[in-house]
Design a protein around this motif. Sequence first.
Motif, PDB file in Angstrom:
ATOM      1  N   GLU A  59      57.233  -8.090 -44.734  1.00 27.68           N
ATOM      2  CA  GLU A  59      57.075  -9.357 -45.472  1.00 27.68           C
ATOM      3  C   GLU A  59      55.836  -9.846 -46.013  1.00 27.68           C
ATOM      4  OE1 GLU A  59      59.727 -11.313 -46.091  1.00 27.68           O
ATOM      5  OE2 GLU A  59      60.867  -9.762 -45.400  1.00 27.68           O
ATOM      6  N   LEU A  60      54.683  -8.900 -45.503  1.00 23.78           N
ATOM      7  CA  LEU A  60      53.305  -8.987 -45.931  1.00 23.78           C
ATOM      8  C   LEU A  60      53.159  -8.141 -47.263  1.00 23.78           C
ATOM      9  CD1 LEU A  60      51.656  -8.808 -42.581  1.00 23.78           C
ATOM     10  CD2 LEU A  60      52.207 -11.196 -43.849  1.00 23.78           C
ATOM     11  N   SER A  61      52.210  -8.555 -48.138  1.00 20.90           N
ATOM     12  CA  SER A  61      52.060  -8.079 -49.672  1.00 20.90           C
ATOM     13  C   SER A  61      50.724  -7.306 -49.421  1.00 20.90           C
ATOM     14  CB  SER A  61      51.591  -9.152 -50.380  1.00 20.90           C
ATOM     15  OG  SER A  61      50.706  -9.743 -50.132  1.00 20.90           O
ATOM     16  N   TYR A  62      50.142  -6.729 -48.174  1.00 19.17           N
ATOM     17  CA  TYR A  62      49.044  -5.762 -48.389  1.00 19.17           C
ATOM     18  C   TYR A  62      49.422  -4.671 -47.098  1.00 19.17           C
ATOM     19  CZ  TYR A  62      48.031  -9.977 -45.772  1.00 19.17           C
ATOM     20  OH  TYR A  62      48.110 -11.210 -45.140  1.00 19.17           O
ATOM     21  N   ARG A  76      52.182 -18.045 -44.599  1.00 18.50           N
ATOM     22  CA  ARG A  76      53.592 -18.860 -45.266  1.00 18.50           C
ATOM     23  C   ARG A  76      54.627 -17.776 -45.283  1.00 18.50           C
ATOM     24  NH1 ARG A  76      50.610 -22.933 -49.581  1.00 18.50           N
ATOM     25  NH2 ARG A  76      49.503 -24.434 -48.173  1.00 18.50           N
ATOM     26  N   GLN A  77      54.251 -16.623 -45.883  1.00 17.02           N
ATOM     27  CA  GLN A  77      55.218 -15.785 -46.020  1.00 17.02           C
ATOM     28  C   GLN A  77      56.000 -15.442 -44.769  1.00 17.02           C
ATOM     29  OE1 GLN A  77      56.214 -14.809 -49.030  1.00 17.02           O
ATOM     30  NE2 GLN A  77      58.099 -13.373 -48.367  1.00 17.02           N
ATOM     31  N   LEU A  78      55.370 -15.333 -43.689  1.00  9.92           N
ATOM     32  CA  LEU A  78      55.890 -15.075 -42.524  1.00  9.92           C
ATOM     33  C   LEU A  78      56.896 -16.289 -42.040  1.00  9.92           C
ATOM     34  CD1 LEU A  78      53.435 -12.944 -40.281  1.00  9.92           C
ATOM     35  CD2 LEU A  78      55.360 -12.256 -42.062  1.00  9.92           C
ATOM     36  N   MET A  79      56.352 -17.438 -42.238  1.00  9.00           N
ATOM     37  CA  MET A  79      56.926 -18.697 -41.740  1.00  9.00           C
ATOM     38  C   MET A  79      58.240 -18.918 -42.699  1.00  9.00           C
ATOM     39  SD  MET A  79      55.401 -20.354 -39.598  1.00  9.00           S
ATOM     40  CE  MET A  79      56.183 -21.860 -39.482  1.00  9.00           C
ATOM     41  N   ASN A  80      58.258 -18.364 -43.871  1.00 12.83           N
ATOM     42  CA  ASN A  80      59.553 -18.293 -44.643  1.00 12.83           C
ATOM     43  C   ASN A  80      60.779 -17.591 -44.109  1.00 12.83           C
ATOM     44  OD1 ASN A  80      58.711 -20.344 -46.414  1.00 12.83           O
ATOM     45  ND2 ASN A  80      57.662 -18.956 -48.010  1.00 12.83           N
ATOM     46  N   THR A  81      60.652 -16.626 -43.219  1.00  9.73           N
ATOM     47  CA  THR A  81      61.694 -15.772 -42.680  1.00  9.73           C
ATOM     48  C   THR A  81      62.268 -16.794 -41.654  1.00  9.73           C
ATOM     49  OG1 THR A  81      60.340 -15.279 -40.984  1.00  9.73           O
ATOM     50  CG2 THR A  81      60.128 -13.899 -42.639  1.00  9.73           C
ATOM     51  N   VAL A  83      70.946 -13.238 -58.508  1.00  8.33           N
ATOM     52  CA  VAL A  83      69.582 -12.718 -58.620  1.00  8.33           C
ATOM     53  C   VAL A  83      68.600 -13.986 -58.289  1.00  8.33           C
ATOM     54  CG1 VAL A  83      69.316 -12.941 -61.047  1.00  8.33           C
ATOM     55  CG2 VAL A  83      67.728 -11.570 -59.683  1.00  8.33           C
ATOM     56  N   SER A  84      67.684 -13.672 -57.279  1.00  5.76           N
ATOM     57  CA  SER A  84      66.777 -15.101 -57.299  1.00  5.76           C
ATOM     58  C   SER A  84      65.435 -14.397 -56.992  1.00  5.76           C
ATOM     59  CB  SER A  84      67.276 -15.579 -55.631  1.00  5.76           C
ATOM     60  OG  SER A  84      67.145 -14.662 -54.900  1.00  5.76           O
ATOM     61  N   TYR A  85      64.515 -15.592 -57.454  1.00  8.65           N
ATOM     62  CA  TYR A  85      63.053 -15.244 -57.289  1.00  8.65           C
ATOM     63  C   TYR A  85      62.485 -16.575 -56.721  1.00  8.65           C
ATOM     64  CZ  TYR A  85      58.269 -14.746 -58.747  1.00  8.65           C
ATOM     65  OH  TYR A  85      56.917 -14.623 -59.120  1.00  8.65           O
ATOM     66  N   ILE A  86      61.649 -16.458 -55.446  1.00  8.44           N
ATOM     67  CA  ILE A  86      61.049 -17.576 -55.110  1.00  8.44           C
ATOM     68  C   ILE A  86      59.648 -17.140 -54.519  1.00  8.44           C
ATOM     69  CG2 ILE A  86      61.250 -19.097 -52.943  1.00  8.44           C
ATOM     70  CD1 ILE A  86      64.245 -18.410 -52.584  1.00  8.44           C
ATOM     71  N   LYS A  87      58.787 -18.081 -55.195  1.00  6.79           N
ATOM     72  CA  LYS A  87      57.264 -17.874 -54.824  1.00  6.79           C
ATOM     73  C   LYS A  87      56.872 -19.209 -54.583  1.00  6.79           C
ATOM     74  CE  LYS A  87      53.029 -15.517 -56.341  1.00  6.79           C
ATOM     75  NZ  LYS A  87      52.357 -14.615 -57.134  1.00  6.79           N
ATOM     76  N   ALA A  88      57.032 -19.709 -53.502  1.00  7.94           N
ATOM     77  CA  ALA A  88      56.620 -21.261 -53.182  1.00  7.94           C
ATOM     78  C   ALA A  88      56.014 -21.106 -51.759  1.00  7.94           C
ATOM     79  CB  ALA A  88      58.011 -22.072 -53.185  1.00  7.94           C
ATOM     80  N   ASP A  89      55.455 -22.470 -51.411  1.00  8.15           N
ATOM     81  CA  ASP A  89      54.720 -22.487 -50.103  1.00  8.15           C
ATOM     82  C   ASP A  89      55.557 -22.514 -48.957  1.00  8.15           C
ATOM     83  OD1 ASP A  89      55.703 -24.900 -50.994  1.00  8.15           O
ATOM     84  OD2 ASP A  89      53.940 -25.810 -50.100  1.00  8.15           O
TER      85      ASP A  89
END
Length: 472
Positions: free
Chosen positions: A59-62, A82-87, A280-286
């Motif tokens: 889930e991390l981008s690096y 935030r990305q980990l919280m969104n799981t 198809v979905s794209y989500i980039k949110a806090d």
Amino acid sequence: MFRICYLSALLWLCCLRPCRAQEAAASTLAVVTDTSYIVVRNVTITGNKRTRSSYVLRELSYLPGDTIRLKDLSATLEAGRRQLMNTTLFLNVIGNVRNWEGHSADLVFEVYERWPLLALPIFKLADRNFNQWWVEQGRSLNRVNVGLKGTHSNLTGRNDYLNGIVQIGYTQQLAFTYSLPYVDRSFRRGIGFTFAYSRNREINDSSSGNKQVFYRRDNFLREVYNVGFSYAYRRALHTRHQVFLTYNFEKIGDSVALHTPNYLGRGRSRIQYLDLLYRVSYIKADSWIYPLKGIALEGELEKLGIAPLNDMDHWKIRLKANRYWQLFPLTYGALGLRGQAKFPADQPYLNQRAMGYQEDYLRGLEYYVVDGTSFFILKSTLRRQVAAFDVKLPWVPQKFNTVNVRMLLKIYGDAGYTYSRFPGNGFLNNRMLYTGGIGMDIVSFYDSCVRLEYSINQLGQKGLFLHTKIDM
């Protein structure tokens, strides 16, 4: 006048430019130039007892070897948190830097897992919303579903979801769902299975004057079976592709077919069909649950009826787009657009549910339905956070005893249109509709939200409405 005010507010909201929040540098960092950086030596997850570290790292981008400028380090850690919280697997996540040596350092994320296994009683209204049940249905307990829902949100440590429902009351239901996000070593492909059976003694077989009409008998009038398989592909963090193939069988009583021949079409009392859906979905949110900043897009293409199982036969296109901004400190704006179209326009009543069902409604028109095959809805909301605090729960383990509560005041305006080839006596069909109002959102533990909204519609009707699902 109401329409002019609504359009003015909507134009004002569209023209605002989001302000960029100033992010403070971490206290442990010295003032550096823009060329200063660190190289990620390792990315480590701690505190996870059930969740597999390999899944969390997905889930991390690096990755180890990536370069991060020091001036972006705080923002990078916050984006990972935030990305980990969104799981939805964790109550809290803390990102930090450790073992800093020269230009190399380790990134460490400490996670606090949620309790994965929940067995909860079901007390659910059969009607579309609380106000309809309370006012129009006279708070009848005959229109309530009760039962037991068991959920395991992390069965094997890979965020796989197992859900079972046993329910009696207005709708007797037995349902089972299992979803596994990843089945391959590259963490890109997932599968899912579902089965559901339900039956009712009452059926919404038509509408009149934009109100639902119900037909009831002492014996069971409707039985529905669903068996489905799903496949998901997620190559990047924010984009997901899903395919669903579902077998559907529905049977109604002969009296329903005689009373309303168009419910299933052509006086039929039973149908079966295959439903093929691509999403198809794209989500980039806090936050994926209650977003305040970011963007969420979703598109669907659906075919009901594949020979020889094609008693229902139509195409459907559905689109949804939401945009969220931080306008000022603690002040947020949101715009949402959703719509769908079905082809052909001549459909049985079962396939004519458009505006007023589930999440597709205008705030202030909760008492009405607008049936048709195509519609669009535009929503705008301006929120201001007025309170945020923690509540300590007694007799609860320390890990779970803190409940965060946020309260946000809001003003909003909605607009929408539904097309129906056969509107009958529906006075809200085939015309522009407008609503607006003020309200408060109370957001709390385990993604729960209570919405109190005072709305007015273009008919001049006003009312206080209660909702327990997050809107937009």
